[in-house]
Design an enzyme around this catalytic site. Structure first.
Site, PDB file in Angstrom:
ATOM      1  N   GLY A 189      32.327  20.351  53.340  1.00 45.67           N
ATOM      2  CA  GLY A 189      33.359  21.326  53.680  1.00 45.67           C
ATOM      3  C   GLY A 189      33.561  22.332  52.568  1.00 45.67           C
ATOM      4  N   HIS A 190      34.606  23.128  52.722  1.00 52.84           N
ATOM      5  CA  HIS A 190      34.901  24.199  51.769  1.00 52.84           C
ATOM      6  C   HIS A 190      36.054  23.847  50.838  1.00 52.84           C
ATOM      7  CE1 HIS A 190      32.913  27.456  54.557  1.00 52.84           C
ATOM      8  NE2 HIS A 190      32.088  26.494  54.187  1.00 52.84           N
TER       9      HIS A 190
END
Length: 391
Positions: A239-240
């Site tokens: 993810g970020h």
């Protein structure tokens, strides 16, 4: 962790249902729901909600084991008599695999103006693989629907829920008060677009704990108007990362304040702890933020403030961010960076960041101390300083 301890919330729910005869139980199968995952059960869900909503006592909607196809469902709470409605899910709720079925819908499952709703256990499957493939190969694709949305609601509990492969955000908390998410699992491929795990905006007193989140976007994203947010014991990756923002798109926009993020592990994520704002005029702000007890493993941008956020160089007048950032504390941040610059504060020329505090930061890159980069940032560092502070 023993099986009993791990599943305590569900055991308590079952015990409560068995021994409290005053609770009205509405089994969706009694309203025509089909558990083969092929026949749309939307009407059954809405009928069960209507019955529970009309109950004058606490009510439980029960979704037994099996797979239930749900085109979409909007649960309205304005006229509910019951002040306590529980969805006890033992099965899996499936979205249509054909993304065109909900092409014109913003939400898949939405609770609007509800009070005292709890969700225990179960799985939500957005079945979004075909939409992601469409977005990769074509521009003529729908934006997609949000997975589970709570809007203009209060006193919400989400415990032990699994959400996977949502078309867009998996869980959205919008304009809500007093929301608790515990033991939630969110999963989507690392290359799936806009599949944020949990997004919170215009909400207060939200708690997110003991959860594992892996997506193609932010594990947790924090939007405008968020205050008194507590995030603890989270595993993030892929993810970020955990992001405050993006903020400052609108000139008139409420700020973000009093956010605590502690005991989080980031593994192979694009970012760790990120604050991002558009390079546009705005009266928004970010203040009183604490990041504490964080472990990074091969994270590209472990600590980053980006006030020049402007994807594809579009819609940014390049006049400097108007978002004022102050009083952000980073304590006990350790681990490894996938890039040489592990700490990057790229703050607004117009309103430099102030009151940034770094305490006991130990981040390395390829077994060497990483580097730090500062622009328009003020504050102090003390305790262990790896990389050497640029404040």
């Amino acid at each position: 962790m023993s099986f009993l301890v791990k599943h305590l919330p569900l055991f308590f729910t079952i015990f409560f249902l068995m021994f409290n005869s005053s609770i009205a139980i509405y089994n969706i199968k009694n309203y025509g729901a089909n558990s083969d995952g092929k026949i749309d059960s939307s009407k059954a869900f809405m009928s069960a909600w209507g019955a529970a909503c009309a109950s004058t006592s606490p009510a439980t909607i029960y979704i037994p084991q099996g797979s239930y196809l749900l085109k979409n469902a909007y649960f309205q709470g304005q006229t509910c008599k019951s002040k306590s409605i529980t969805l006890r899910i033992d099965g899996t709720i499936l979205a249509p695999s054909d993304y065109n079925i909900n092409r014109d819908e913003e939400n898949w499952i939405k609770f609007e103006r509800v009070n005292g709703v709890s969700i225990y256990g179960g799985s939500l499957d957005g079945q979004a693989t075909s939409l992601w493939a469409c977005k990769t190969s074509s521009n003529n694709c729908p934006q997609g629907t949000m997975g589970l949305t709570f809007s203009n609601s209060s006193n919400i509990n989400i415990i032990g829920l699994t959400s996977q492969n949502s078309q867009m955000f998996h869980i959205l908390v919008d304009n809500c008060e007093n929301v608790k998410l515990q033991g939630v699992k969110v999963s989507a491929p690392g290359n799936s677009p806009n599949t944020d795990g949990i997004h919170v905006q215009y909400s207060s007193r939200v708690t997110i704990m003991n959860s594992r989140i892996g997506t193609g976007d932010d594990c947790i994203s924090i939007g405008p108007g968020t205050s008194n947010l507590w995030i603890e014991n989270i595993a993030c990756g892929p993810g970020h990362g955990i992001s405050i923002g993006s903020l400052g798109w609108e000139v008139q926009e409420p700020g973000v304040q009093n956010v605590t993020v502690k005991t989080v592990t980031f593994t192979g994520t694009q970012n760790g702890l990120r604050v991002k704002t558009w390079a546009r005029s705005s009266n928004a702000f970010v203040k009183d933020i604490l990041f504490q007890h964080i472990v990074m493993t091969n994270v590209q941008n472990p600590i980053i403030i980006d006030q020049n956020y402007c994807p594809n160089n579009e819609n940014c007048p390049h006049q400097g961010s108007g978002v004022k950032i102050s009083d952000i504390k980073y304590r006990d941040i350790r681990g490894t960076s996938a890039t040489e610059v592990a700490v990057k504060f790229d703050c607004s020329k117009k309103y430099p960041c102030s009151g940034i505090s770094l305490e006991d930061v130990n981040l390395s890159y390829k077994n060497q101390p990483a580097e730090a980069s500062c622009a328009n940032a003020g504050g102090r560092a003390f305790g262990l300083e790896k990389p050497n502070s640029c404040l």
